[in-house]
Write an enzyme that holds these catalytic residues in place. Structure first.
Site, mmCIF file in Angstrom:
data_model
loop_
_atom_site.group_PDB
_atom_site.id
_atom_site.type_symbol
_atom_site.label_atom_id
_atom_site.label_comp_id
_atom_site.label_asym_id
_atom_site.label_seq_id
_atom_site.Cartn_x
_atom_site.Cartn_y
_atom_site.Cartn_z
ATOM 1 N N ASN A 109 0.704 -1.083 0.146
ATOM 2 C CA ASN A 109 -0.106 -0.046 -0.100
ATOM 3 C C ASN A 109 0.848 1.352 -0.023
ATOM 4 O O ASN A 109 0.654 2.154 -0.694
ATOM 5 C CB ASN A 109 -1.019 -0.057 1.142
ATOM 6 C CG ASN A 109 -0.277 -0.154 2.379
ATOM 7 O OD1 ASN A 109 0.773 -0.902 2.726
ATOM 8 N ND2 ASN A 109 -0.655 0.575 3.522
ATOM 9 N N GLY A 142 1.595 -5.890 7.225
ATOM 10 C CA GLY A 142 0.558 -6.446 6.224
ATOM 11 C C GLY A 142 -0.581 -6.989 7.021
ATOM 12 O O GLY A 142 -0.796 -6.392 7.965
ATOM 13 N N SER A 143 -1.166 -7.962 6.720
ATOM 14 C CA SER A 143 -2.617 -8.729 6.958
ATOM 15 C C SER A 143 -2.040 -9.552 8.263
ATOM 16 O O SER A 143 -1.073 -10.296 8.635
ATOM 17 C CB SER A 143 -3.079 -9.611 6.022
ATOM 18 O OG SER A 143 -2.346 -10.667 5.741
ATOM 19 N N GLN A 144 -3.386 -9.625 8.899
ATOM 20 C CA GLN A 144 -3.216 -10.441 10.210
ATOM 21 C C GLN A 144 -3.167 -11.945 9.967
ATOM 22 O O GLN A 144 -2.034 -12.590 10.531
ATOM 23 C CB GLN A 144 -4.499 -10.285 11.080
ATOM 24 C CG GLN A 144 -4.320 -10.801 12.222
ATOM 25 C CD GLN A 144 -5.836 -11.422 12.952
ATOM 26 O OE1 GLN A 144 -6.767 -10.746 12.481
ATOM 27 N NE2 GLN A 144 -5.736 -11.866 13.991
ATOM 28 N N PRO A 145 -3.635 -12.548 8.768
ATOM 29 C CA PRO A 145 -3.477 -13.956 8.461
ATOM 30 C C PRO A 145 -2.058 -14.169 8.236
ATOM 31 O O PRO A 145 -1.470 -15.335 8.669
ATOM 32 C CB PRO A 145 -4.283 -14.098 7.367
ATOM 33 C CG PRO A 145 -5.505 -13.001 7.630
ATOM 34 C CD PRO A 145 -4.960 -11.849 8.062
ATOM 35 N N THR A 146 -1.328 -13.287 7.550
ATOM 36 C CA THR A 146 0.150 -13.455 7.293
ATOM 37 C C THR A 146 0.899 -13.482 8.259
ATOM 38 O O THR A 146 1.964 -14.244 8.515
ATOM 39 C CB THR A 146 0.321 -12.394 6.456
ATOM 40 O OG1 THR A 146 -0.026 -12.654 4.934
ATOM 41 C CG2 THR A 146 2.060 -12.505 5.642
ATOM 42 N N ALA A 147 0.661 -12.487 9.311
ATOM 43 C CA ALA A 147 1.268 -12.358 10.456
ATOM 44 C C ALA A 147 1.295 -13.664 11.342
ATOM 45 O O ALA A 147 2.248 -14.287 11.810
ATOM 46 C CB ALA A 147 0.785 -11.057 11.301
ATOM 47 N N CYS A 188 -3.383 1.588 6.605
ATOM 48 C CA CYS A 188 -3.865 0.869 7.752
ATOM 49 C C CYS A 188 -4.393 1.702 8.694
ATOM 50 O O CYS A 188 -5.182 1.527 9.623
ATOM 51 C CB CYS A 188 -2.714 -0.075 8.679
ATOM 52 S SG CYS A 188 -1.558 0.938 9.042
ATOM 53 N N GLU A 219 6.966 0.787 16.120
ATOM 54 C CA GLU A 219 8.093 1.558 15.502
ATOM 55 C C GLU A 219 8.371 3.011 15.894
ATOM 56 O O GLU A 219 7.303 3.564 16.072
ATOM 57 C CB GLU A 219 7.616 1.261 13.887
ATOM 58 C CG GLU A 219 7.815 -0.352 13.568
ATOM 59 C CD GLU A 219 7.336 -0.297 12.148
ATOM 60 O OE1 GLU A 219 6.432 0.275 11.667
ATOM 61 O OE2 GLU A 219 7.936 -1.309 11.423
HETATM 62 N N1 NAI Z 1 -0.563 -2.279 6.394
HETATM 63 C C1 NAI Z 1 -1.368 -3.080 6.599
HETATM 64 O O1 NAI Z 1 -2.249 -3.132 7.531
HETATM 65 C C2 NAI Z 1 -1.951 -3.781 5.318
HETATM 66 C C3 NAI Z 1 -2.967 -4.542 5.547
HETATM 67 N N2 NAI Z 1 -3.133 -5.399 4.421
HETATM 68 C C4 NAI Z 1 -4.263 -6.247 4.399
HETATM 69 O O2 NAI Z 1 -3.755 -7.570 4.029
HETATM 70 C C5 NAI Z 1 -4.878 -8.088 2.874
HETATM 71 C C6 NAI Z 1 -4.148 -8.743 2.050
HETATM 72 O O3 NAI Z 1 -3.153 -8.120 1.461
HETATM 73 P P1 NAI Z 1 -1.792 -8.592 0.987
HETATM 74 O O4 NAI Z 1 -0.856 -7.965 0.240
HETATM 75 O O5 NAI Z 1 -2.084 -9.985 0.720
HETATM 76 O O6 NAI Z 1 -1.161 -8.862 2.557
HETATM 77 P P2 NAI Z 1 -0.027 -9.947 3.131
HETATM 78 O O7 NAI Z 1 0.077 -9.537 4.483
HETATM 79 O O8 NAI Z 1 -0.399 -11.049 2.622
HETATM 80 O O9 NAI Z 1 1.286 -9.121 2.518
HETATM 81 C C7 NAI Z 1 2.121 -8.375 2.894
HETATM 82 C C8 NAI Z 1 3.576 -8.775 2.533
HETATM 83 O O10 NAI Z 1 3.659 -10.056 3.425
HETATM 84 C C9 NAI Z 1 4.390 -11.025 2.224
HETATM 85 N N3 NAI Z 1 3.813 -12.162 2.574
HETATM 86 C C10 NAI Z 1 2.540 -12.861 2.384
HETATM 87 N N4 NAI Z 1 2.467 -14.216 2.752
HETATM 88 C C11 NAI Z 1 3.623 -14.307 3.436
HETATM 89 C C12 NAI Z 1 4.125 -15.557 3.917
HETATM 90 N N5 NAI Z 1 3.266 -16.592 4.163
HETATM 91 N N6 NAI Z 1 5.389 -15.468 4.598
HETATM 92 C C13 NAI Z 1 5.900 -14.355 4.609
HETATM 93 N N7 NAI Z 1 5.692 -13.204 3.877
HETATM 94 C C14 NAI Z 1 4.431 -13.384 3.352
HETATM 95 C C15 NAI Z 1 3.819 -10.418 1.027
HETATM 96 O O11 NAI Z 1 4.568 -11.026 -0.044
HETATM 97 C C16 NAI Z 1 3.948 -9.061 1.162
HETATM 98 O O12 NAI Z 1 5.148 -8.623 1.027
HETATM 99 C C17 NAI Z 1 -5.298 -6.757 2.512
HETATM 100 O O13 NAI Z 1 -6.668 -6.766 1.822
HETATM 101 C C18 NAI Z 1 -5.502 -5.703 3.669
HETATM 102 O O14 NAI Z 1 -6.529 -5.961 4.480
HETATM 103 C C19 NAI Z 1 -2.520 -5.490 3.405
HETATM 104 C C20 NAI Z 1 -1.358 -4.594 3.212
HETATM 105 C C21 NAI Z 1 -1.113 -3.693 4.093
HETATM 106 N N1 LIG Z 2 1.842 0.671 8.469
HETATM 107 C C1 LIG Z 2 1.129 1.525 7.653
HETATM 108 C C2 LIG Z 2 1.323 3.029 7.719
HETATM 109 C C3 LIG Z 2 2.230 3.656 8.390
HETATM 110 C C4 LIG Z 2 2.310 4.915 8.589
HETATM 111 C C5 LIG Z 2 3.387 5.572 9.338
HETATM 112 O O1 LIG Z 2 4.247 4.903 9.655
HETATM 113 O O2 LIG Z 2 3.422 6.780 9.033
HETATM 114 C C6 LIG Z 2 0.097 0.703 6.720
HETATM 115 O O3 LIG Z 2 -0.559 1.598 5.862
HETATM 116 O O4 LIG Z 2 0.061 -0.309 6.497
#
Ligand code: NAI
Ligand SMILES: N/C(=C\C=C\C(=O)O)C(=O)O
Length: 554
Positions: free
Chosen positions: A222, A298-303, A354, A535
């Site tokens: 994002n 990133g996303s909670q499921p990935t976390a 986020c 952070e």
């Molecule tokens: N900053 C935030 O809070 C963000 C939240 N999201 C949420 O997550 C949802 C899905 O977006 P995604 O881009 O698919 O997020 P994601 O969490 O899957 O991807 C974020 C990063 O994690 C990596 N990643 C994915 N699966 C992984 C794994 N198993 N092990 C290690 N790294 C992994 C991805 O390649 C990417 O670099 C979005 O629809 C949104 O709801 C997405 C992006 C940013």
């Molecule tokens: N982590 C995100 C935004 C961070 C903003 C900032 O550090 O100013 C996000 O959108 O995922």
């Protein structure tokens, strides 16, 4: 010269060198042609789509290899390991969200590439960690200078890669990337440690902090360069070497950053960037025994997956996840300020931040007035080609994400909610070339229950819900009733009320009568399902170092 703003939404004074490509959207390239040296105002002249596409590739080809694919040339990214650009055995298609076309190929790296990156990072660590904070600070400042000097090219690339408007990339994303390097170049010089005396035992004790080693950094799509550098800067400032894995959806500016590293004096192996998907290369990085810390956004499921994979190695994790952020608007709020700010906090970056607002609680006796004015203002939040200077919002990141966001609006409608504007209500008109792009109008939902998925789940798109409330106690309880706890805004002219409510909200960040004014010195992050860790100046330093207590008997 470029004046970096502290606040991302302020437009900067900036010189655009003649010949700078100002836009790569819709096939029209606007070339900056200086009209008046003194005022630094630039005029633009229009080129044909064919000429401009050729010009863009030429300007990027100097830094990115390309591959002919039929009539069109595609940008071919490469991994950056040990100070070298290395091709990969397979690639992933990367799309321009504003057209839905493949325009770039991203390395589909795996274990082999991570192994090579670990070797390079391991070899570089002794020398880099031995450099003084002052020496590392100089390198970070040079990186900041180079990012600032490359602002226009980086902004163009970020806008094309992520779908955000060129204006936002120019005024928020890339300036903040430079600021991240500048900020940690300074903060690394000012950390202190602790010391105590035990005179009766002729002892003194002091703490020291040492870099953890190789840091694994995983960033989302994002705010690509903004969040990647928010991790790289503190990690290397503290003396670590890093292996970064940007999102496969937005890899171009990370690759362009690699082009600047040598010029900035970053030694080979200090910053390694490996591209690819999460499950393949991301998991290889997270599982590697020689990478003791993982910083993830990133996303909670990935976390959850990262937590599982890292657990056997007892790794240190920083998890910056999503939110379901409330805006709470009391009857004495200044609506002239509150409404434009809440439109921006709901729809900036297509709602793909986020920190964006996705639940708006309005005190009942101003609810109708607020709703009318908010919908009017939302309808002025223009969706357009990312290069259109009048556009407030560009394209969502992917077709899949667009469908996911749209599905929430459909669910709300099916539950009997009212869609006051946007998706399925208003007409979206786009140039022919952009009609296969991932565009959606900013959408406002009302008459939606707190239990609805639109009020509980992170949508991460240009959709926000507006509901009334009566009392302070009621709204705090409702605002806190979701699994997330990242950010919130509180609007009232009663300062003691804003303090009182802010303290009771389950959020790591609360803005009162404003949004997204960032103090990088202070902790950033959320509670509950919004993540683990923080952070910021001290928080990032503590995360990327290990602390040791040493006792000296004298
Ligand atoms: N900053 C935030 O809070 C963000 C939240 N999201 C949420 O997550 C949802 C899905 O977006 P995604 O881009 O698919 O997020 P994601 O969490 O899957 O991807 C974020 C990063 O994690 C990596 N990643 C994915 N699966 C992984 C794994 N198993 N092990 C290690 N790294 C992994 C991805 O390649 C990417 O670099 C979005 O629809 C949104 O709801 C997405 C992006 C940013
Ligand atoms: N982590 C995100 C935004 C961070 C903003 C900032 O550090 O100013 C996000 O959108 O995922």
């Amino acid at each position: 010269m470029l004046s970096l703003t502290h606040y991302p939404f302020l437009i900067m004074d900036q010189q655009l060198p003649s010949g700078t490509l100002l836009s790569l959207e819709s096939g029209i390239f606007w070339r900056a042609a200086r009209t008046n040296e003194d005022t630094d105002r630039v005029g633009v002249s229009e080129q044909s789509p064919e000429d401009s596409h050729r010009e863009l590739l030429h300007s990027l080809k100097s830094i990115l290899p390309t591959m002919a694919a039929g009539k069109k040339e595609l940008l071919m990214l490469e991994n950056f390991i040990g100070g070298k650009f290395l091709p990969c055995s397979s690639y992933i298609d990367s799309y321009d969200p504003s057209t839905g076309e493949v325009y770039c190929k991203v390395p589909n790296s795996g274990k082999e590439e991570i192994e090579a990156a670990v070797e390079a990072a391991r070899e570089a660590f002794p020398a880099w960690s031995s450099r003084s904070p002052q020496e590392r600070s100089m390198v970070l400042n040079r990186l900041a200078d180079l990012v600032e000097q490359s602002l226009e090219e980086l902004a163009q690339a970020e806008s094309k890669d992520q779908g955000k408007t060129l204006t936002l990339a120019r005024t928020m994303d890339i300036p903040r990337a430079a600021q991240n390097f500048r900020f940690f170049a300074s903060s690394i010089l000012h950390h202190t440690t602790e010391c105590t005396q035990m005179d009766h035992l002729s002892c003194m004790h002091y703490t020291v902090r040492t870099p953890v080693g190789i840091a694994g950094l995983i960033s989302p799509w994002n705010l690509p360069l903004y969040l990647l550098t928010w991790k790289i800067a503190p990690a290397i400032a503290a003396g670590n070497t890093v292996i970064a894995k940007p999102s496969e959806l937005t890899s171009v500016t990370a690759w362009m950053l690699c082009k600047l590293l040598d010029k900035a004096g970053v030694p080979p192996g200090v910053i390694n960037i490996v591209f690819g998907t999460g499950p393949r290369v991301g998991e290889a990085l997270v599982s590697h025994p020689e990478v003791p810390v993982i910083s993830f956004t990133g996303s909670q499921p990935t976390a959850e997956r990262i937590t599982q994979l890292s657990a056997p190695h007892c790794k240190k994790l920083s998890l910056e996840l999503g939110g379901k952020n409330p805006a709470i608007i009391f009857e004495d709020a200044n609506l002239e300020e509150c409404i434009p700010a809440t439109v921006r906090s709901s729809f900036a970056n297509q709602g793909e931040i986020c920190l964006c607002t996705s639940r708006i609680f309005v005190q009942r006796n101003i609810y109708s007035e607020f709703l009318k004015k908010f919908v009017e203002a939302t309808r002025k939040w223009k969706v357009g080609m990312p290069s259109d200077p009048s556009a407030s919002m560009g394209a969502l990141i992917s077709k899949a994400h667009l469908e996911k966001v749209r599905s929430y609006v459909m669910k709300a409608r099916a539950e009997g909610a009212q869609i006051l504007c946007g998706e399925g209500v208003d007409q979206l008109s786009l140039p022919l070339r952009n009609q296969a792009g991932y565009f959606m109008l900013p959408t406002v939902i009302t008459d939606v229950k707190d239990e609805s998925c639109c009020m509980k789940e992170e949508i991460f798109g240009p959709v926000t819900c507006v509901v009334p409330f009566d009392s302070e106690e009621e709204v705090i309880k409702r605002a806190n009733s979701v699994k997330y706890g990242l950010a919130a805004t509180v609007w009232s002219s009663n300062v003691s009320l804003t303090h009182r409510v802010a303290k009771k909200l389950q959020a790591g960040l609360v803005w009162t009568n404003c949004w997204l004014i960032r103090e990088l010195n202070l902790p950033f992050g959320g509670m509950k399902s919004s993540g683990i860790g923080r952070e910021g100046a001290k928080d990032s330093y503590d995360f990327f170092t290990e602390i040791k207590t040493i006792t000296v008997k004298h």
